[in-house]
Design an enzyme around this catalytic site. Sequence first.
Site: not given
Ligand SMILES: *Cc1c(COP(=O)(O)O)cnc(C)c1O
Length: 361
Positions: A35, A253
């Site tokens: 994702k 800054y």
């Molecule tokens: C993003 C996600 C994962 C992966 O999680 P990590 O902590 O990056 O391993 C697993 N299951 C779901 C439902 C997610 O949304």
Amino acid sequence: MPRPIQATIHSQALRHNLQAARNRVPDARAWAVVKANAYGHGIERAFDGLRGADGFALLDLDEAQRLRALGWRGPILLLEGVFELRDLEICSRLDLWHAVHKEAQIDMLAAHKTNVPQRVFLKMNSGMNRLGFRPDHFRAAWTRLNALPQVDEISLMTHFSDADGAVGVAAQVAAFEAACADLPGERCISNSAATLRHPHCANDWVRIGIALYGSAPDHPEHPASHWGLQPTMSLRAQVIAVQDLLPGDTVGYGSSFVAHKPMRIGVVACGYADGYPRTCPTGTPVLVDGARSHTVGRVSMDMLAVDLTGLPHASLGSEVTLWGAASSGEVLCIDEVAAHAQTLGYELMCALAQRVPVVAD
Ligand SMILES: *Cc1c(COP(=O)(O)O)cnc(C)c1O
């Protein structure tokens, strides 16, 4: 010459990290979670390193389409399921599996016109209170789904809120197992943290995200090296100016940094518009030509400063690694930089800015 900043994606490290996670749970099949454009790495660039996974899990139909365009014919799972009825047509067309976490998604399935039943992952809310049916409604949801001609096999999933810390997963595992005790179907519960820390909980499928990308889900309790993970994204820039400071001189800054001794600092072509967090304070680690140093003063939009005082060979054009591996191989784990910014490696890699050129090696 383009502005001297570049991110490098390391395919070999992605392949290595997938195997390192698999070694914890040799009997489970592994979803590579891609994702958010493969956690900022780019689906197309990450694909080659991750194609040894059993499937890809993501949220966006557009990203699923891109995986199919790359030639991936194996399973793809939509972790949040569909958002509207039309999405189910795309699931049918692209052969996507999808999570079902609310009644409205069962309603959509019931209204979907198809001759080819779909594989779904029914999601339980076992305590996270984000998505899913509560344990006492889970069986009814399963029964309703199971009666639909649009539905093929039903798998069972949940998600842990505390797999990375002291609370652990026992209560959620117990809630999940009690509520689906005699239901058929494959189980899928572990994320990266559970896969690494609680490998005995892994069942048919694990969902591995952050570990693929070389970040430890439980930093600083365990550094990525403890889990045998390698950096998959290196952000490197160059020193574009050098300033010699006298005691009392300030940097950047707000003049927030004041030199108390003569110093030499390098100005680096990386700022918060590149995705480097503005919240990194003076002292955040960097590698200059592979040697550890640290930032000085506030991060600005296009530049930041680093201390070259103890590095007599550093000069204009020196390579500065903001996270990941230096060209010479030394590693600055993204989790260490994230900790200085009071965030996680996840956020840094996802926030790599569009304007940074990315190459794969
Ligand atoms: C993003 C996600 C994962 C992966 O999680 P990590 O902590 O990056 O391993 C697993 N299951 C779901 C439902 C997610 O949304």
